[in-house]
Design a protein around this motif. Structure first.
Motif, PDB file in Angstrom:
ATOM      1  N   MET A  33      43.152  74.733  41.645  1.00  0.00           N
ATOM      2  CA  MET A  33      44.368  74.281  41.185  1.00  0.00           C
ATOM      3  C   MET A  33      44.581  74.480  39.644  1.00  0.00           C
ATOM      4  N   PRO A  34      45.301  75.482  39.556  1.00  0.00           N
ATOM      5  CA  PRO A  34      45.363  75.805  37.910  1.00  0.00           C
ATOM      6  C   PRO A  34      46.257  74.804  37.218  1.00  0.00           C
ATOM      7  N   LEU A  35      47.121  74.077  37.635  1.00  0.00           N
ATOM      8  CA  LEU A  35      48.003  73.257  37.013  1.00  0.00           C
ATOM      9  C   LEU A  35      47.207  71.928  36.351  1.00  0.00           C
ATOM     10  N   ARG A  36      46.176  71.659  37.240  1.00  0.00           N
ATOM     11  CA  ARG A  36      45.263  70.741  36.780  1.00  0.00           C
ATOM     12  C   ARG A  36      44.234  71.090  35.779  1.00  0.00           C
ATOM     13  N   THR A  55      51.902  78.817  31.884  1.00  0.00           N
ATOM     14  CA  THR A  55      50.443  79.378  32.063  1.00  0.00           C
ATOM     15  C   THR A  55      49.819  79.202  33.321  1.00  0.00           C
ATOM     16  N   ALA A  56      50.155  77.965  34.118  1.00  0.00           N
ATOM     17  CA  ALA A  56      49.486  77.809  35.141  1.00  0.00           C
ATOM     18  C   ALA A  56      49.911  78.658  36.291  1.00  0.00           C
ATOM     19  N   ASN A  57      51.248  78.854  36.336  1.00  0.00           N
ATOM     20  CA  ASN A  57      51.990  79.826  37.158  1.00  0.00           C
ATOM     21  C   ASN A  57      51.507  81.007  37.207  1.00  0.00           C
ATOM     22  N   LEU A 131      39.382  64.806  42.870  1.00  0.00           N
ATOM     23  CA  LEU A 131      39.606  65.897  42.843  1.00  0.00           C
ATOM     24  C   LEU A 131      38.944  66.757  41.387  1.00  0.00           C
ATOM     25  N   ASP A 132      39.207  66.223  40.444  1.00  0.00           N
ATOM     26  CA  ASP A 132      38.542  66.612  39.147  1.00  0.00           C
ATOM     27  C   ASP A 132      36.997  66.901  39.497  1.00  0.00           C
ATOM     28  N   LEU A 133      36.415  65.783  40.003  1.00  0.00           N
ATOM     29  CA  LEU A 133      35.017  65.543  40.192  1.00  0.00           C
ATOM     30  C   LEU A 133      34.613  66.942  41.269  1.00  0.00           C
ATOM     31  N   ILE A 134      35.290  67.224  42.194  1.00  0.00           N
ATOM     32  CA  ILE A 134      35.050  68.195  43.023  1.00  0.00           C
ATOM     33  C   ILE A 134      35.226  69.635  42.305  1.00  0.00           C
ATOM     34  N   TRP A 155      42.250  60.514  32.853  1.00  0.00           N
ATOM     35  CA  TRP A 155      41.996  61.250  31.685  1.00  0.00           C
ATOM     36  C   TRP A 155      41.845  62.678  31.817  1.00  0.00           C
ATOM     37  N   ASP A 156      42.282  63.553  31.065  1.00  0.00           N
ATOM     38  CA  ASP A 156      42.003  64.909  31.085  1.00  0.00           C
ATOM     39  C   ASP A 156      40.636  65.319  30.606  1.00  0.00           C
ATOM     40  N   THR A 157      39.785  65.796  31.696  1.00  0.00           N
ATOM     41  CA  THR A 157      38.304  66.109  31.079  1.00  0.00           C
ATOM     42  C   THR A 157      38.029  67.174  30.028  1.00  0.00           C
ATOM     43  N   SER A 158      39.251  67.926  29.998  1.00  0.00           N
ATOM     44  CA  SER A 158      39.179  69.053  29.183  1.00  0.00           C
ATOM     45  C   SER A 158      39.305  68.522  27.446  1.00  0.00           C
TER      46      SER A 158
END
Length: 536
Positions: A33-36, A55-57, A131-134, A155-158
């Motif tokens: 999932m590039p957008l995430r 960028t995600a696209n 989803l972020d966990l996976i 929250w965004d993990t990055s």
């Protein structure tokens, strides 16, 4: 204004320690999932939301197979529906000192908290967190009270960096980078002593902030905001000037992790385990599409004879190609074997699904399968996958205890009964579908023993006395997650047994009296006095 410059230095150190993981996390997101994962793709650069989407696209256009993406969605749906379903209460409270104590307050409190959790935006936020966990191995879910209702924020993990106070323990220190415009900052920190750096900034300028959450050494539960157990400090990224200092009574973040990296607070998820197969499958699918294009559109050879300009030839319908000779251009047959490529593709898809456990989550349908067989296979499926999700109890525990504290201070929980005022510590007992499937083994064992006793009782009825049937029923109800409100208390059960015994005695006495009366009436009709009949 306080200066927390040491926190900005700490963030620099934590960013350096996380830097070697960034490329791996970036690949995990870009192939699913590039957008995430734009935060990892554009790590270290400030780009607008439009640029992030562009960028995600680009990465999405280079993704030729959706097997991994579908597997992430299926696995996330399975986890959410089995650990915290919205249509079934998935936890209960016990007294830590004595789990055998059962009171209506425990059941009512758990039911109220469950309803409040799902009345907010937990369902959507928790799904995205999983989803972020996976994909990335960890997710971050912030929980607080907003307008007297539980509110969850992903929250965004990055942009977050972790620390553990206890080595190898749970994450309890989080440092988050975020940006606000001048107008957003003035609204967010209204009533605070706003630094001049914010007031003098341009209207279109993005101002960088740091939000630090960590435990205080001498925190006081229920105390002033500057003395609460967990500190919450917002400061400017440049200069480390504090904008707001407050605190939390509980750690406000639920941070699930999949497989923790040794000597690190970070983790990897199932996508990382399947990343090599995902990349290979993506490349194989790309080759298949290229071969299919050649097979559909054709491939041609041509002789450069000075008449035929090979650099400007366009083959297609209603096209006229000028050639000196008919044989100067010919069709080249495709040499690729679709059967081999399709076999490889299907094999790699199965391997990706196997690595992400999706093949275990799918139960093949067979005609004639009974409902009992389906239920049995479903329970076995949950038992197999259940141990994998054991670490998710950290996530659920954080959500429940934080919700308990917020609702307690908002006076939404029922008052504590007198029996519990000396037993303040509660423990969580999970009754979600996965927990129930694991406990069904114990339930089945008890039931098998009871059936064995019932069979033996046909020969020797006294064998039933070796087993506490009432306690066995309560144990099964507890393992199966039966609501406490449906069960009688020990006092109520004893009263019911006493009433039954008295009723049985009255019926027995009444039966004896009726029998004596019948005998007396029969003798009277025979002309014999009762006294003589008794003497004889």
């Amino acid at each position: 204004m306080k200066n927390y410059g040491y926190l900005t230095k700490k963030i620099g150190t934590l960013k350096s320690s996380k830097l070697f993981l960034m490329q791996t996390y970036k690949d995990c997101y870009n192939y699913t999932m590039p957008l995430r994962g734009v935060g990892y793709t554009n790590y270290g650069s400030q780009q607008s939301q439009d640029s992030n989407v562009s960028t995600a696209n680009i990465y999405k256009a280079n993704k030729y197979d959706a097997t991994a993406t579908d597997a992430c969605k299926q696995l996330a749906s399975f986890i959410i529906s089995n650990i915290s379903p919205s249509n079934l209460r998935w936890f209960d409270f016990d007294i830590a000192q004595d789990p055998t104590i059962r009171l209506d307050w425990l059941d009512k409190t758990a039911d109220l908290i469950w309803r409040e959790i799902h009345a907010g935006n937990y369902n959507s936020s928790a799904y995205e967190c999983i989803l972020d966990l996976i994909i990335g191995g960890q997710g971050i879910l912030f929980q607080d009270m907003k307008n007297h209702q539980l509110h969850f924020e992903l929250w965004d993990t990055s942009s977050c960096y972790f620390e553990c106070t206890v080595k190898g323990g749970q994450v309890d220190c989080v440092y988050r980078e975020y940006s606000l415009t001048k107008q957003q900052a003035l609204i967010e920190f209204e009533g605070e002593d706003i630094p001049d750096a914010i007031r003098t900034a341009g209207d279109d300028t993005n101002i960088e902030f740091i939000h630090a959450i960590f435990p205080r050494e001498k925190g006081e539960y229920g105390g002033m905001k500057e003395l609460k157990p967990f500190a919450s400090i917002h400061l400017l990224a440049k200069g480390g000037v504090c904008v707001r200092e407050s605190g939390y009574d509980e750690f406000p973040l639920a941070i699930p992790r999949w497989v923790v990296i040794p000597n690190s607070p970070y983790a990897f998820g199932p996508v990382y385990e399947a990343l090599d197969d995902i990349k290979t499958l993506n490349q194989t699918t790309k080759f298949i599409l290229q071969n299919a294009e050649m097979a559909i559109c054709g491939m041609y050879g041509a002789v450069d004879d000075g008449v035929l300009n090979t650099g400007s030839i366009q083959v297609g319908p209603r096209k006229v190609i000028i050639m000196a000779e008919r044989d100067n251009m010919w069709s080249i047959p495709s040499t690729g074997d679709f059967r081999i490529s399709e076999t490889m593709q299907e094999s790699q898809r199965q391997q990706v699904r196997r690595s992400m456990m999706v093949d275990q989550l799918t139960m093949p349908y067979q005609q004639g399968t009974t409902a009992t067989e389906i239920n049995t296979r479903t329970e076995l499926l949950r038992q197999v996958t259940g141990p994998v999700f054991g670490r998710l109890e950290e996530f659920l525990q954080s959500v429940i205890f934080r919700a308990f504290g917020l609702l307690l201070r908002d006076e939404k929980l029922p008052p504590l009964p007198e029996e519990l005022k000396d037993l303040p510590q509660l423990s969580i007992r999970y009754v979600n579908p996965l927990a129930r499937a694991q406990r069904n083994i114990e339930v089945q064992t008890i039931q098998n023993f009871e059936m064995s006793l019932a069979q033996t009782a046909q020969v020797d009825p006294s064998i039933l006395d070796v087993y506490k049937w009432d306690e066995g029923a309560r144990a099964k109800a507890n393992l199966m997650g039966i609501p406490e409100i449906l069960m009688t208390t020990d006092k109520e059960f004893a009263e019911i047994q006493k009433q039954k015994a008295e009723s049985a005695k009255q019926q027995h006495d009444q039966a004896l009296q009726d029998e004596i009366a019948v005998k007396s009436a029969g003798k009277a009709q025979a002309g014999k006095p009762v006294e003589q009949g008794v003497m004889q």
